[in-house]
Structures are given as C-alpha cells and as structure tokens.
Design an enzyme around this catalytic site. Structure first.
Site, PDB file in Angstrom:
ATOM      1  N   HIS A   1      -3.794  15.384   4.931  1.00 14.50           N
ATOM      2  CA  HIS A   1      -3.397  14.343   5.603  1.00 14.50           C
ATOM      3  C   HIS A   1      -2.196  14.677   6.747  1.00 14.50           C
ATOM      4  CE1 HIS A   1      -4.251  11.772   2.109  1.00 14.50           C
ATOM      5  NE2 HIS A   1      -4.075  10.685   3.119  1.00 14.50           N
TER       6      HIS A   1
ATOM      7  N   GLY B   1       0.805  -1.087  -0.051  1.00 16.98           N
ATOM      8  CA  GLY B   1       0.268   0.103   0.132  1.00 16.98           C
ATOM      9  C   GLY B   1       0.788   1.336  -0.047  1.00 16.98           C
ATOM     10  N   THR B   2       2.280   1.013  -0.379  1.00 23.41           N
ATOM     11  CA  THR B   2       2.994   2.288  -0.205  1.00 23.41           C
ATOM     12  C   THR B   2       2.727   3.303  -1.351  1.00 23.41           C
ATOM     13  OG1 THR B   2       4.747   0.846   0.751  1.00 23.41           O
ATOM     14  CG2 THR B   2       5.523   3.036   0.144  1.00 23.41           C
ATOM     15  N   THR B   3       2.717   4.581  -1.188  1.00 21.68           N
ATOM     16  CA  THR B   3       2.230   5.316  -2.098  1.00 21.68           C
ATOM     17  C   THR B   3       3.619   6.256  -2.463  1.00 21.68           C
ATOM     18  OG1 THR B   3       1.613   7.066  -0.389  1.00 21.68           O
ATOM     19  CG2 THR B   3       0.043   5.597  -1.421  1.00 21.68           C
TER      20      THR B   3
ATOM     21  N   LYS C   1       3.353  12.734   6.615  1.00 18.05           N
ATOM     22  CA  LYS C   1       3.261  12.146   5.226  1.00 18.05           C
ATOM     23  C   LYS C   1       4.418  12.568   4.078  1.00 18.05           C
ATOM     24  CE  LYS C   1      -0.086  10.799   1.585  1.00 18.05           C
ATOM     25  NZ  LYS C   1       0.244   9.405   1.473  1.00 18.05           N
TER      26      LYS C   1
ATOM     27  N   ALA D   1      -2.905  -1.336  -3.717  1.00 16.60           N
ATOM     28  CA  ALA D   1      -4.118  -0.377  -3.696  1.00 16.60           C
ATOM     29  C   ALA D   1      -3.453   0.767  -2.898  1.00 16.60           C
ATOM     30  CB  ALA D   1      -5.321  -0.865  -2.731  1.00 16.60           C
ATOM     31  N   SER D   2      -3.998   1.886  -3.644  1.00 16.05           N
ATOM     32  CA  SER D   2      -3.393   3.411  -3.340  1.00 16.05           C
ATOM     33  C   SER D   2      -4.370   3.575  -1.995  1.00 16.05           C
ATOM     34  CB  SER D   2      -3.653   4.338  -4.111  1.00 16.05           C
ATOM     35  OG  SER D   2      -5.109   4.515  -4.313  1.00 16.05           O
ATOM     36  N   ASN D   3      -5.197   2.640  -1.880  1.00 11.01           N
ATOM     37  CA  ASN D   3      -6.055   3.193  -0.526  1.00 11.01           C
ATOM     38  C   ASN D   3      -7.016   1.763  -0.109  1.00 11.01           C
ATOM     39  OD1 ASN D   3      -8.118   4.039   1.624  1.00 11.01           O
ATOM     40  ND2 ASN D   3      -7.496   6.206   0.957  1.00 11.01           N
TER      41      ASN D   3
HETATM   42  N1  LIG Z   1      -2.514   2.090   0.714  1.00  9.97           N
HETATM   43  C1  LIG Z   1      -3.013   2.694   1.795  1.00  9.97           C
HETATM   44  O1  LIG Z   1      -4.206   2.324   2.215  1.00  9.97           O
HETATM   45  C2  LIG Z   1      -2.088   3.408   2.774  1.00  9.97           C
HETATM   46  C3  LIG Z   1      -2.554   3.675   4.107  1.00  9.97           C
HETATM   47  C4  LIG Z   1      -1.939   4.386   4.895  1.00  9.97           C
HETATM   48  C5  LIG Z   1      -0.709   4.622   4.526  1.00  9.97           C
HETATM   49  N2  LIG Z   1      -0.008   4.257   3.051  1.00  9.97           N
HETATM   50  C6  LIG Z   1       1.143   4.518   2.714  1.00  9.97           C
HETATM   51  O2  LIG Z   1       1.989   3.552   3.289  1.00  9.97           O
HETATM   52  C7  LIG Z   1       3.405   3.981   3.487  1.00  9.97           C
HETATM   53  C8  LIG Z   1       3.747   3.977   4.989  1.00  9.97           C
HETATM   54  O3  LIG Z   1       2.762   4.503   5.602  1.00  9.97           O
HETATM   55  P1  LIG Z   1       3.162   4.577   7.399  1.00  9.97           P
HETATM   56  O4  LIG Z   1       2.134   5.563   7.909  1.00  9.97           O
HETATM   57  O5  LIG Z   1       3.149   3.293   8.156  1.00  9.97           O
HETATM   58  O6  LIG Z   1       4.704   5.195   7.442  1.00  9.97           O
HETATM   59  P2  LIG Z   1       5.663   5.168   8.769  1.00  9.97           P
HETATM   60  O7  LIG Z   1       6.606   6.258   8.196  1.00  9.97           O
HETATM   61  O8  LIG Z   1       4.926   5.329   9.894  1.00  9.97           O
HETATM   62  O9  LIG Z   1       6.180   3.707   8.449  1.00  9.97           O
HETATM   63  C9  LIG Z   1       7.141   3.410   7.241  1.00  9.97           C
HETATM   64  C10 LIG Z   1       8.099   2.407   7.900  1.00  9.97           C
HETATM   65  O10 LIG Z   1       8.974   1.795   6.863  1.00  9.97           O
HETATM   66  C11 LIG Z   1      10.143   1.501   7.447  1.00  9.97           C
HETATM   67  N3  LIG Z   1      11.095   1.438   6.395  1.00  9.97           N
HETATM   68  C12 LIG Z   1      11.792   2.452   5.574  1.00  9.97           C
HETATM   69  N4  LIG Z   1      12.624   1.796   4.536  1.00  9.97           N
HETATM   70  C13 LIG Z   1      12.736   0.402   4.888  1.00  9.97           C
HETATM   71  C14 LIG Z   1      13.079  -0.753   4.302  1.00  9.97           C
HETATM   72  N5  LIG Z   1      13.875  -0.749   3.181  1.00  9.97           N
HETATM   73  N6  LIG Z   1      12.677  -1.869   4.505  1.00  9.97           N
HETATM   74  C15 LIG Z   1      11.770  -2.107   5.586  1.00  9.97           C
HETATM   75  N7  LIG Z   1      11.128  -1.155   6.171  1.00  9.97           N
HETATM   76  C16 LIG Z   1      11.580   0.065   5.778  1.00  9.97           C
HETATM   77  C17 LIG Z   1      10.381   2.838   8.013  1.00  9.97           C
HETATM   78  O11 LIG Z   1      11.398   2.559   9.364  1.00  9.97           O
HETATM   79  C18 LIG Z   1       9.034   2.816   9.122  1.00  9.97           C
HETATM   80  O12 LIG Z   1       8.964   2.217  10.068  1.00  9.97           O
HETATM   81  C19 LIG Z   1       3.255   5.312   3.163  1.00  9.97           C
HETATM   82  O13 LIG Z   1       3.632   5.403   1.541  1.00  9.97           O
HETATM   83  C20 LIG Z   1       1.949   5.815   3.155  1.00  9.97           C
HETATM   84  O14 LIG Z   1       1.442   6.804   2.026  1.00  9.97           O
HETATM   85  C21 LIG Z   1      -0.997   3.898   2.284  1.00  9.97           C
END
Ligand SMILES: NC(=O)c1ccc[n+]([C@@H]2O[C@H](COP(=O)([O-])OP(=O)(O)OC[C@H]3O[C@@H](n4cnc5c(N)ncnc54)[C@H](O)[C@@H]3O)[C@@H](O)[C@H]2O)c1
Length: 252
Positions: free
Chosen positions: A136, A75-77, A140, A100-102
């Site tokens: 957000h 879900g990473t964006t 973010k 999925a983007s969300n």
């Molecule tokens: N698709 C969706 O529904 C949805 C929902 C929420 C967040 N997101 C997206 O998901 C991503 C993460 O969101 P979050 O709120 O958990 O962010 P966050 O910053 O709280 O967590 C990200 C984690 O990834 C870790 N990380 C960084 N590089 C890494 C690597 N190479 N290997 C493993 N771990 C690594 C970081 O240390 C951190 O703990 C963002 O891109 C966000 O926009 C998507």
C-alpha cells in the site's frame, strides 16, 4: 439518498464525487475541524452516513451514528477487534450498519477464491507453504491491511497447517516485493508481509510455494474509484434496511 460523509480525506473526496454522479445529495461533511458537529442534531434527516476516517476515531463515529438512529457504512481499517460491540449495539437499537475491510468487488471475489483454494490444498494434503503479501501507499496508518487480515482468516479457517497469522513489516523504504518469512515465525503461523511504497492503492497476493512450484492469487487495485463506488453501492443497499451487513450480503 441524503448522505453524510465522515472523514473528508482520500476516500471521502472520492465518495463525494460518486454520490454526485449517482444523483445523491451530500448534506453533511465531517472532518477533524468540525468533528464536534457529529451529533444527532446534525444527522437528523440523513439517510446514511459513510465513514472513512482513522483506526482511532472509527468506533466513536459509528457509535454516534447508531445512537442517533442513522444508518452507517464504514470502511475504516485497523480497529475491527471492537466491531462485534457495534454490531451488537446495532442489533439492540434496531439500527443499520454495513462494514467491509475492502469495498472492491474484485477483492471480494478474491476472498472467495482464497477460501476455496485453501480448502482444495487441505483436501489434497499438498506440501505447500502459504504466505500473504500486501503493498500500500506510504500514508497508510495500519499494518497489516484489513484486506490481508480477511485473507489470512480465510486461509486459517480452511487450512489446518496454519493456526494464526503474524505480521512482518520490514519498513516503508523496502523496495523488494518478495518478503522472506521472519526467522521467529512458527511453522503454524501464516506470515503477512506488509510493504509501503509510493501511492500504491492496494495489491494483495496469496502465495503457495512448494519445492517445485509457486501458485499465486493476486489482486491489484488500479485506482480508488472502485473502493468508493463499492461504498456508495453499499449505502444504497443499506437505505431502508435494518441489521448488520457486509459484502457477502451485497454480492448475493
Ligand atoms: N474498506 C475499504 O475498501 C477501504 C478503502 C480505502 C481505505 N480504507 C481505509 O479507510 C480509512 C481512510 O482512508 P483514506 O485513504 O481516506 O485516509 P485519509 O487519511 O486520506 O483520510 C482520513 C480522513 O479522516 C479525517 N478524520 C480523522 N479523524 C476524524 C474524526 N474524528 N472525524 C472525522 N474525520 C476525521 C482526517 O482528517 C482525514 O481527512 C483508512 O483506515 C483506510 O485504511 C478502506
């Protein structure tokens, strides 16, 4: 289901809680301190990996899972211009991936309503201008949000007056909720306004405005749980399947 969590941040921690609640095992957790452990040996025996990291790391993480033959939900964006490469790799290797983007069900209903509304306005030829606003939390990393991009693509695909989108991010200190179109946006560019405020999990608005009225579609996420639950349900769906999937497949 035996799961791996890649990215132990806000989403990763919530996903761990929901996996436990639904009777699944979290057998591997990868974050920056042990990122080198994301390899075929550590992924052996994992049914599905759930990846929520950063725009800089998602591509390599998903690739590693696919090359190891592990199903992966992400879900990473902020990186999805490279998503088609991974979809192609997944098909070539007869693997399984879900993106999925969300992951919130309500947002995915909004995606459908958004496409339908744009098509209705197109059919009516009504004199509305349209813009998108997303709000957000201040941590973010990407702007506009992946959800806002999906909404913009839904409008552009159905409303001939808009040919592309342009992002307007006045900065995280901006307190105003209404974003004016930037002076340099062309009439056929759909403006996506991005605001960063406090700990807001995610609010998206698609607004159609004429000289006489304002029509808004708005979705507000109340907490991260809905997003994490959606990702775990997607992982359950992906288990035992081959191919490339998204929320439309899950909602069928
Ligand atoms: N698709 C969706 O529904 C949805 C929902 C929420 C967040 N997101 C997206 O998901 C991503 C993460 O969101 P979050 O709120 O958990 O962010 P966050 O910053 O709280 O967590 C990200 C984690 O990834 C870790 N990380 C960084 N590089 C890494 C690597 N190479 N290997 C493993 N771990 C690594 C970081 O240390 C951190 O703990 C963002 O891109 C966000 O926009 C998507």
């Amino acid at each position: 289901m035996k799961a791996a969590i890649i990215g132990y941040g806000k989403m990763g921690r919530e996903i761990e809680r929901i996996l436990a609640e639904r009777g699944h095992e979290t057998a591997l957790i990868i974050d920056t301190d042990n990122a080198a452990e994301l390899d075929a040996a550590h992924l052996a025996g994992i049914d599905v990996a759930i990846e929520f990291t950063t725009p800089q790391t998602a591509y390599d993480n998903i690739r590693t899972c696919l090359e190891a033959g592990t199903a992966v939900v992400s879900g990473t964006t902020g990186w999805t211009e490279r998503l088609p490469e991974l979809e192609e790799l997944c098909r070539r290797r007869d693997g399984a991936m879900f993106y999925a983007s969300n992951y919130c069900l309500g947002v995915n209903l909004l995606f459908r309503l958004n496409r339908e509304l744009a098509a209705m306005i197109e059919r009516l030829g009504a004199a509305y201008d349209v813009r998108i606003e997303e709000i957000h939390h201040t941590q973010k990393k990407d702007a506009p949000s992946g959800t806002a991009i999906t909404l913009a693509e839904g409008v552009i695909g159905n409303l001939s007056a808009k040919k592309s989108w342009v992002n307007h991010a006045p900065g995280i200190e901006c307190a105003a909720h209404r974003i004016d179109s930037p002076a340099d946006a062309a009439p056929d560019q759909l403006v996506i306004g991005s605001l960063r405020e406090g700990s807001v999990p995610g609010t998206h608005t698609v607004a159609y405005e004429s000289e006489d009225d304002l029509l808004e579609l708005r979705h507000t996420i109340k907490n991260r749980r809905t997003l994490a639950l959606g990702a775990v349900v997607a992982a359950e769906f992906l288990c035992g399947r081959k191919g490339v999937y998204g929320m439309e497949d899950l909602m069928k």
